[in-house]
Each structure stands twice: as C-alpha cells, then as structure tokens.
Design an enzyme around this catalytic site. Structure first.
Site, PDB file in Angstrom:
ATOM      1  N   ASP A  72      -6.691 -21.981  65.657  1.00 14.42           N
ATOM      2  CA  ASP A  72      -7.297 -20.934  64.855  1.00 14.42           C
ATOM      3  C   ASP A  72      -8.821 -20.926  64.946  1.00 14.42           C
ATOM      4  O   ASP A  72      -9.486 -21.739  64.300  1.00 14.42           O
ATOM      5  CB  ASP A  72      -6.863 -21.149  63.393  1.00 14.42           C
ATOM      6  CG  ASP A  72      -7.389 -20.085  62.470  1.00 14.42           C
ATOM      7  OD1 ASP A  72      -7.739 -19.000  62.942  1.00 14.42           O
ATOM      8  OD2 ASP A  72      -7.441 -20.360  61.248  1.00 14.42           O
ATOM      9  N   ASP A 117     -10.848 -14.115  66.287  1.00 16.48           N
ATOM     10  CA  ASP A 117      -9.956 -15.015  65.551  1.00 16.48           C
ATOM     11  C   ASP A 117      -8.567 -15.131  66.185  1.00 16.48           C
ATOM     12  O   ASP A 117      -7.699 -14.285  65.972  1.00 16.48           O
ATOM     13  CB  ASP A 117      -9.854 -14.455  64.119  1.00 16.48           C
ATOM     14  CG  ASP A 117      -9.028 -15.346  63.212  1.00 16.48           C
ATOM     15  OD1 ASP A 117      -8.546 -16.392  63.670  1.00 16.48           O
ATOM     16  OD2 ASP A 117      -8.873 -14.976  62.037  1.00 16.48           O
TER      17      ASP A 117
END
Ligand SMILES: *[C@@H]1O[C@H](CO)[C@@H](O)[C@H](O)[C@H]1NC(C)=O
Ligand SMILES: *[C@@H]1O[C@H](CO)[C@@H](O)[C@H](O)[C@H]1NC(C)=O
Ligand SMILES: *[C@@H]1O[C@H](CO)[C@@H](O)[C@H](O)[C@H]1NC(C)=O
Ligand SMILES: *[C@@H]1O[C@H](CO)[C@@H](O)[C@H](O)[C@H]1NC(C)=O
Ligand SMILES: *[C@@H]1O[C@H](CO)[C@@H](O)[C@H](O)[C@H]1NC(C)=O
Ligand SMILES: CC(=O)N[C@H]1CO[C@H](CO)[C@@H](O)[C@@H]1O
Length: 493
Positions: free
Chosen positions: A109, A302
C-alpha cells in the site's frame, strides 16, 4: 489505501468484491481526537522542527551516498511477485516476520505508512487469516504501545512491537509493526493477514520508520526507488479469486516490464507524506479538463486503493463528457453509471512529458445491467490534510509506476508487451515458502562509518540518528546469495 491522518477526513478505501461492488463504497468518517491515542511514542520528545532537520540531514546524506558511490557497503535489489485479488480489487505480496521467520500475505500500500498484521488474539475481522503469534518468535519485543489506524473503510487496532521483518531479500531487524487484535470487517480478505505501508514516515500512525524507508535511507538499495507492475483481470473471463498480480521491486526498475523512458514528476510536496503527484489535466475522449495549480490537484498515487476518487465538481465534469451518464443513487451515490456501449478513454497528465491513458476496461468497473455500466471514478470530498485525489489501481494497471525517494518523485512508463501479456492469463499465483536468510552485513546509518558525510547537525539530531538506528537496523541480503539458494523464486515471490 489512504489512511486518515487528521480528524474529519472522508477518504476512500475500496476493496470491492466482484459480486457486490457497491457494498464497500467509501464512507465519510470522522475521528475526532483520535491522534491522541495513536501517537504514543516512548521517546516522544522530538518536535516537528527536529524531525524536519533530521529528515533533511537524511536526504543530504542519501544524496551524497548515491552520488558518490559507496565503497564500503554492498547494495542490492529485490523483487516480490504479487497476487491480484478479486479481479483487481487489491494486490498483495508476502513478507516474513520473526525467528524462525513465518510468511504472511500483506496488501502492498503506497497510500499509508504503517506495517500491521493480525495477531493470534485477533478474533474480530481476522478469524480466517494467518495470524502472527508473538510467543513463537524469539526476536519479538513488545513495545506495549497501543496502535490504531483508520482508513476510509475501517480500522485496525492493536499494539506495537518489534521483530525482524524480511521481504524481497531484505531484512530489517527491530522493525516496528503493529500486532492487531481487532480489524474492521472487509479490511482483510483471506489469505491477507495485514498491510505493508509504503508511504513516508510522516504519515505513519505508529510514527515508526517504514520498512522501505529504513532500507532506502541506509543505502541498502542499488537505486533509491521502488516500482510496481500491476496486472489487469477485470475484463478477463473465468477468473479465480487470486490471479498473478505482477511484481513489486525494491532498489531497481525491471526494464523488461516497461518500454521507453520513465517520465518522472516531482512530488507535489518535497517532504514526503503520501506519494503525492499534482494532476495537470485529465482528458475524456479528447476533451480536456485543466486543473488549477493548487492543493486541489494533489493526488495520492495509491496501490492500496482500487479506484480513483476526486472532488465532486471534477467528477461531474468528467461524466458530463460521457453521453447518457447519470449520477448513481442509494449505495451508488458517489458514482456514475454510463451506457456500456460507450468506450471511455480517459487520460491523466501529471505535468510530465506524457499523459497516460486508462484502458476503457479499467474505466468500466462493472456491468450493472445489459446497457448500464458503473464508472471507476467516484466523488471523494476530502478534508483536512487528506489529498483531494486518490489515484488507485484503475490507473496504475495501465503503467509501470516508480516511487523514487531521491530525488523525490513519481515516474510512469509504458508497459512492455511482456508485461501486458500477463493480463488475464491464468497461471499459478505466487506462493511464499520459507528459505534460509543469510544476514550478511549490518547497514550503516549516517553516524557510523560514513564520517566523511557527517553533517553539521546539532547534537540532538545526531543523537536522533542513533535512536533510530537502534530502532531499526537493516541487513541487506545480497541477491546473488539468495538466488543461489532459490530464495527469490520460493519465499519472496
Ligand atoms: C504487548 O503487551 C501488551 C500489554 O501487556 C499486551 O496487551 C499485548 O497483547 C502484547 N502484545 C503482544 C503481541 O503480545
Ligand atoms: C524482470 O521481469 C521479468 C518478467 O517478469 C522476470 O522474468 C525477471 O525475473 C525480472 N527481473 C528481476 C531481477 O526480478
Ligand atoms: C485516448 O485519448 C488520447 C488523447 O486524446 C489518445 O492519444 C489515445 O490514442 C486514445 N486512446 C485510445 C485507445 O483511443
Ligand atoms: C448505445 O445503446 C443505447 C441503448 O441502450 C442506444 O440508444 C445508443 O444508440 C447506443 N449507442 C451506440 C454508440 O451504439
Ligand atoms: C560544516 O561546517 C563547516 C565548518 O563550519 C563548514 O565549512 C561546512 O561547509 C559545513 N558543511 C555543511 C554541509 O554545512
Ligand atoms: C485489457 C487489456 O489491455 N488486455 C491486454 C492483455 O494482454 C493482451 C496480450 O498482450 C492484450 O492483447 C490485451 O489488450
């Protein structure tokens, strides 16, 4: 996933399940005063200014180190093969924690900066996943500090500790991470046990130095960057819950996965927090929407978010270019639907040399009925310090993406035919199996060995270096040793 750093932020995390894509739509959440419980460091005596100076010293040191070549340290690089879960909903890799090392799957992430895994006492939200047993690791140390991280879609709660963490041929001793005993439903989908944050320390709820940042700051990598290739299965037939996800590399870019130059743009804010790029314009079937040069154009790049979220006004403008599109209702309120027979070609430009197209297959999140499809852009009205845009996998599947620590920038390149051919092709997913790890050399942080680089920083700052050193020590494991042991092909992939 973009993690909520300050109060009253509505952010997004979209781990859409294939069958019910709407159920995990982002929800506005408000966590007033939450930071107080998040941030209890044992030595919480450092001001923001000190952190700033410290960070600058680190940067200068690193620049000097990479510019001059480093005669006394072995640098290295590594690859982690990743898994595509539920038709591009999320991408996970594997790491190992503890002594003896045990493997866990974690979401990779770039939108957050903490490492956490479900602990063996987790009986909420993690019953079915592999859980970390601190008592079975001889190197675990309990930090007795509580931890909570809030994402748009839920929270993970536990306590901090340290242990040896390994990934892609690198090991960091005394890595701070959270062992969680309460995880919101839907945050973890079996077999994923946790999350590895790959953004900067500045946004870490734990305030701990992230794994990747310890490695890059200690000069363990050949080049101060990490890169992703993410596969696309959303438009493939007969797909499994898990498919090959592409790869994550640390310390190098894999030139067989992209063609042409990597087009780098500076981070929108030079001090890293999220991996923020500034959107310059978006085009929709050739019609250009320009962006003001302001915070409202900042986008967190992201890997941990499935879709693309942005300010309502601009999402409205995007769909205004798509004839027949209509705002969603009810659960789909922040989304738009559009006629499935429309091919939507959206490009995004971040002010670099090139703009980047999103494949119409990625734009088409799902088919709701014969003629009605759901678009992958949604309204996200963020507040406070949260980025205005969250650019997730809908975009990232279309490029080779590079997250460069120094100079601080994000780069995109065209995927090679080789990388593209991994789309939709059913082949085995990577499995972690443990191999031996040779801990070859301890890394050197600024005060040790590298005295020729020593800065003029104050005593406080120098002291701080040592404190960090004691918190997290890097061991770079040369890749050639590992390859010889089939380590790469087994455990880390
Ligand atoms: C660490 O210690 C705290 C307080 O004693 C305890 O609640 C927590 O469960 C421990 N963590 C682990 C992973 O053992
Ligand atoms: C680069 O990517 C190719 C294609 O996936 C792969 O075969 C090769 O092992 C990768 N190289 C490294 C060093 O990971
Ligand atoms: C998408 O639009 C861009 C810019 O208008 C154009 O250069 C590109 O060729 C288009 N791609 C497709 C697949 O139509
Ligand atoms: C798309 O389908 C609709 C009916 O759902 C039809 O009215 C329209 O003409 C079609 N458009 C194209 C470009 O085929
Ligand atoms: C460190 O201090 C010395 C002596 O005051 C000075 O000559 C030098 O330029 C300084 N170096 C840096 C990096 O500021
Ligand atoms: C949707 C998409 O881009 N699929 C690509 C996957 O890979 C094949 C083989 O290279 C391409 O032909 C497809 O276009």
């Amino acid at each position: 996933m973009v993690h909520l750093v300050y109060t009253s932020i509505s952010a997004s995390v979209l781990l859409l399940s294939v069958s019910v894509p709407i159920s995990a739509a982002p929800q506005a959440t408000s966590q007033n005063g939450q930071m107080a419980t998040l941030v209890r460091r044992r030595q919480g005596l450092h001001t923001d200014e000190e952190w700033g100076k410290w960070a600058k010293n680190q940067r200068d040191y690193l620049l000097a180190k990479y510019d001059q070549g480093n005669p006394y340290e072995k640098r290295s690089s590594g690859t982690n093969l990743i898994t595509n879960q539920n038709a591009d909903s999320s991408y996970f890799g594997s790491l190992a924690i503890g002594t003896p090392p045990k493997p866990y799957y974690v979401i990779l992430d770039t939108g957050s900066a903490d490492l956490w895994v479900a602990g063996d006492r987790c009986d909420q939200g993690c019953e079915s996943v592999e859980r970390y047993k601190s008592t079975e690791s001889s190197t675990f140390k309990n930090g007795t500090t509580s931890f909570k991280i809030q994402y748009g879609s839920g929270a993970a709660v536990g306590s901090l500790g340290t242990d040896i963490v390994q990934m892609a041929g690198f090991a960091v001793k005394n890595q701070v991470f959270a062992v969680c005993n309460e995880v919101s439903e839907n945050l973890l989908t079996n077999p994923v046990s946790g999350l590895m944050g790959l953004a900067f320390r500045a946004i870490a709820s734990s305030k701990a130095m992230p794994f990747w940042q310890t490695l890059v700051m200690s000069g363990a990598w050949d080049q101060p960057l990490m890169a992703f290739h993410l596969t696309r299965f959303v438009d493939a037939q007969n797909i499994q819950n898990e498919e090959p996800g592409g790869s994550f590399s640390m310390g190098f870019t894999n030139s067989s996965l992209y063609t042409g130059d990597i087009d780098y743009v500076d981070l929108a804010t030079p001090q890293g927090s999220y991996w923020l790029a500034s959107i310059h314009h978006i085009s929709v079937n050739g019609n250009i929407i320009n962006f003001p040069a302001s915070r409202t154009s900042y986008a967190a790049i992201d890997t941990g978010t499935t879709l693309i979220g942005g300010p309502s006004a601009i999402i409205d403008q995007i769909f205004a270019q798509i004839p027949g599109s209509t705002p969603g209702k009810g659960d789909m309120e922040t989304y738009y639907t559009y006629p499935c027979n429309t091919t939507v070609n959206i490009t995004m430009s971040f002010g670099g040399k090139q703009s980047w197209s999103i494949s119409p297959s990625d734009f088409q999140l799902t088919r709701l009925s014969k003629n009605q499809c759901l678009g992958a852009f949604f309204k996200l009205d963020s507040q406070g310090s949260a980025p205005s845009w969250i650019v997730g996998d809908t975009f990232l599947k279309n490029v080779y993406s590079v997250f460069r620590y120094s100079p601080p920038s994000i780069g995109f390149a065209r995927l090679s035919d080789f990388a593209l051919a991994e789309n939709g092709s059913n082949s085995p997913t990577p499995t972690p199996t443990l191999g031996p790890v040779t801990t070859v050399s301890a890394s050197i942080m600024p005060d040790r060995g590298g005295s020729k680089h020593s800065s003029n920083g104050s005593h406080t700052i120098k002291h701080h270096h040592r404190e960090l050193l004691s918190q997290a020590t890097v061991i770079a494991v040369p890749i050639f040793v590992l390859s010889a042991m089939s380590f790469l092909t087994n455990f880390l992939l």
